[in-house]
Structure formats: structure tokens, C-alpha cells
Design a protein around this motif. Structure first.
Motif, PDB file in Angstrom:
ATOM      1  N   GLY A  21      51.917  40.062  47.111  1.00 48.33           N
ATOM      2  CA  GLY A  21      52.676  40.713  48.307  1.00 48.33           C
ATOM      3  C   GLY A  21      53.754  41.982  47.802  1.00 48.33           C
ATOM      4  O   GLY A  21      53.377  43.147  47.147  1.00 48.33           O
ATOM      5  N   ASP A  22      54.974  41.672  48.341  1.00 46.75           N
ATOM      6  CA  ASP A  22      55.311  42.411  48.549  1.00 46.75           C
ATOM      7  C   ASP A  22      56.146  42.957  47.196  1.00 46.75           C
ATOM      8  O   ASP A  22      56.861  43.717  46.515  1.00 46.75           O
ATOM      9  N   ARG A  23      56.417  42.572  46.155  1.00 46.24           N
ATOM     10  CA  ARG A  23      56.868  41.946  44.978  1.00 46.24           C
ATOM     11  C   ARG A  23      56.136  42.238  43.853  1.00 46.24           C
ATOM     12  O   ARG A  23      55.866  42.485  42.571  1.00 46.24           O
ATOM     13  N   ALA A  24      54.773  42.860  44.219  1.00 44.92           N
ATOM     14  CA  ALA A  24      53.488  43.106  43.415  1.00 44.92           C
ATOM     15  C   ALA A  24      53.852  44.756  43.489  1.00 44.92           C
ATOM     16  O   ALA A  24      54.177  45.767  43.518  1.00 44.92           O
ATOM     17  N   PHE A  25      53.941  44.740  41.913  1.00 46.12           N
ATOM     18  CA  PHE A  25      53.578  45.797  40.682  1.00 46.12           C
ATOM     19  C   PHE A  25      52.104  46.350  40.558  1.00 46.12           C
ATOM     20  O   PHE A  25      51.413  46.153  39.843  1.00 46.12           O
ATOM     21  N   TRP A  26      52.104  47.451  41.378  1.00 47.00           N
ATOM     22  CA  TRP A  26      50.608  48.829  40.420  1.00 47.00           C
ATOM     23  C   TRP A  26      51.444  49.244  39.872  1.00 47.00           C
ATOM     24  O   TRP A  26      52.439  50.042  39.807  1.00 47.00           O
ATOM     25  N   THR A  27      50.191  49.425  38.834  1.00 43.50           N
ATOM     26  CA  THR A  27      49.823  50.268  37.918  1.00 43.50           C
ATOM     27  C   THR A  27      48.475  50.782  37.746  1.00 43.50           C
ATOM     28  O   THR A  27      48.270  50.345  37.569  1.00 43.50           O
ATOM     29  N   LYS A  28      48.298  52.218  37.892  1.00 40.81           N
ATOM     30  CA  LYS A  28      46.988  52.934  37.364  1.00 40.81           C
ATOM     31  C   LYS A  28      46.586  52.709  36.211  1.00 40.81           C
ATOM     32  O   LYS A  28      46.900  53.072  35.071  1.00 40.81           O
ATOM     33  N   VAL A  29      45.424  52.225  35.837  1.00 36.22           N
ATOM     34  CA  VAL A  29      44.773  51.730  34.605  1.00 36.22           C
ATOM     35  C   VAL A  29      43.850  52.465  33.937  1.00 36.22           C
ATOM     36  O   VAL A  29      43.187  52.610  33.003  1.00 36.22           O
ATOM     37  N   GLY A  30      43.111  53.526  35.210  1.00 40.42           N
ATOM     38  CA  GLY A  30      41.824  54.340  35.302  1.00 40.42           C
ATOM     39  C   GLY A  30      41.702  54.385  36.177  1.00 40.42           C
ATOM     40  O   GLY A  30      41.767  54.970  36.994  1.00 40.42           O
ATOM     41  N   SER A  31      39.826  54.988  35.872  1.00 43.56           N
ATOM     42  CA  SER A  31      39.016  55.477  38.144  1.00 43.56           C
ATOM     43  C   SER A  31      37.835  54.950  37.497  1.00 43.56           C
ATOM     44  O   SER A  31      37.580  54.624  36.016  1.00 43.56           O
ATOM     45  N   ALA A  32      37.470  55.010  38.774  1.00 45.09           N
ATOM     46  CA  ALA A  32      35.632  54.448  39.092  1.00 45.09           C
ATOM     47  C   ALA A  32      35.034  56.007  39.475  1.00 45.09           C
ATOM     48  O   ALA A  32      35.528  57.182  40.512  1.00 45.09           O
ATOM     49  N   TRP A  33      33.855  55.659  39.162  1.00 43.73           N
ATOM     50  CA  TRP A  33      32.847  56.824  39.880  1.00 43.73           C
ATOM     51  C   TRP A  33      31.891  55.835  40.177  1.00 43.73           C
ATOM     52  O   TRP A  33      30.879  54.658  40.312  1.00 43.73           O
ATOM     53  N   LEU A  45      38.340  53.107  31.597  1.00 49.35           N
ATOM     54  CA  LEU A  45      39.744  52.946  31.590  1.00 49.35           C
ATOM     55  C   LEU A  45      40.578  53.341  30.665  1.00 49.35           C
ATOM     56  O   LEU A  45      40.617  53.910  29.944  1.00 49.35           O
ATOM     57  N   THR A  46      42.329  53.827  31.400  1.00 51.57           N
ATOM     58  CA  THR A  46      43.321  54.468  30.033  1.00 51.57           C
ATOM     59  C   THR A  46      43.995  53.657  29.074  1.00 51.57           C
ATOM     60  O   THR A  46      44.775  53.144  28.841  1.00 51.57           O
ATOM     61  N   ALA A  47      44.192  51.865  29.383  1.00 54.33           N
ATOM     62  CA  ALA A  47      44.703  50.727  28.946  1.00 54.33           C
ATOM     63  C   ALA A  47      44.319  49.724  29.222  1.00 54.33           C
ATOM     64  O   ALA A  47      43.209  49.861  30.439  1.00 54.33           O
ATOM     65  N   LEU A  48      44.424  48.534  28.531  1.00 55.24           N
ATOM     66  CA  LEU A  48      43.569  47.180  28.664  1.00 55.24           C
ATOM     67  C   LEU A  48      44.231  46.540  29.083  1.00 55.24           C
ATOM     68  O   LEU A  48      44.974  45.457  27.966  1.00 55.24           O
ATOM     69  N   PRO A  49      44.713  45.907  30.374  1.00 54.33           N
ATOM     70  CA  PRO A  49      46.215  45.090  30.733  1.00 54.33           C
ATOM     71  C   PRO A  49      45.641  43.891  30.253  1.00 54.33           C
ATOM     72  O   PRO A  49      44.316  43.569  29.379  1.00 54.33           O
ATOM     73  N   ILE A  50      46.864  43.035  29.619  1.00 56.54           N
ATOM     74  CA  ILE A  50      46.068  41.513  29.123  1.00 56.54           C
ATOM     75  C   ILE A  50      47.172  40.364  29.568  1.00 56.54           C
ATOM     76  O   ILE A  50      46.528  39.473  30.365  1.00 56.54           O
ATOM     77  N   ASP A  51      47.320  41.239  31.233  1.00 56.54           N
ATOM     78  CA  ASP A  51      47.753  39.999  32.512  1.00 56.54           C
ATOM     79  C   ASP A  51      47.572  40.510  33.847  1.00 56.54           C
ATOM     80  O   ASP A  51      47.232  41.974  33.882  1.00 56.54           O
ATOM     81  N   GLY A  52      47.519  40.065  34.729  1.00 53.68           N
ATOM     82  CA  GLY A  52      47.605  40.482  35.892  1.00 53.68           C
ATOM     83  C   GLY A  52      45.775  40.415  36.406  1.00 53.68           C
ATOM     84  O   GLY A  52      45.025  40.005  35.840  1.00 53.68           O
ATOM     85  N   ARG A  53      45.265  41.152  37.724  1.00 55.48           N
ATOM     86  CA  ARG A  53      44.519  41.535  38.318  1.00 55.48           C
ATOM     87  C   ARG A  53      43.870  43.207  38.298  1.00 55.48           C
ATOM     88  O   ARG A  53      44.671  43.833  38.924  1.00 55.48           O
ATOM     89  N   LEU A  54      42.639  43.118  37.724  1.00 54.51           N
ATOM     90  CA  LEU A  54      42.082  44.892  38.530  1.00 54.51           C
ATOM     91  C   LEU A  54      41.570  44.956  39.462  1.00 54.51           C
ATOM     92  O   LEU A  54      40.903  43.640  40.904  1.00 54.51           O
TER      93      LEU A  54
END
Length: 69
Positions: A21-33, A45-54
Motif C-alpha cells: 500500500g502507501d508504505r511500499a518502497f519501490w526501487t528500480k532494478v532494471g528494464s524490460a522489452w 536487471l541492474t540489481a538482483l533483489p533478495i527480498d520483496g517482489r518484482l
């Protein structure tokens, strides 16, 4: 014909989202075609997250402010 996209400009952005919800933190980690046949995506992907959802969202054009104008 391959399903690889010919465009050099990504059609979507990839984010890792932590929280809800309003407390979600979004971090850009890549692009898609989008594939030319519309059935899939190529991801870079420019980073590989270890937690959260893509999350993949349609890319937005940069505003004049973001473009430095």
C-alpha cells in the motif's frame, strides 16, 4: 522469426517492491522489452533483489524536468 524485440528503448521498467500500500518502497532494478509477438519480455536487471517482489510497469516518457530542460 525470433521473439526478441528489435527496439533499443525499453517498453517497461522493472522494480522491486517492499511493503504494501502507501508504505511500499519501490526501487528500480532494471528494464524490460516486449517480444515482437507480444507473448513475453526480455529483462535486463541492474540489481538482483533478495527480498520483496518484482513488478514490471509500462515505461513512462521522461518529463522535460527529468530531461534537464
Amino acid at each position: 522469426m525470433t521473439s526478441k524485440s528489435k527496439s533499443t528503448v525499453p517498453s517497461h521498467s522493472v522494480y522491486v517492491v517492499e511493503g504494501e500500500g502507501d508504505r511500499a518502497f519501490w526501487t528500480k532494478v532494471g528494464s524490460a522489452w516486449r517480444h515482437d509477438d507480444g507473448d513475453g519480455f526480455n529483462l535486463k536487471l541492474t540489481a538482483l533483489p533478495i527480498d520483496g517482489r518484482l513488478v514490471i510497469r509500462k515505461a513512462k516518457a521522461k518529463s522535460d524536468r527529468e530531461a534537464g530542460r
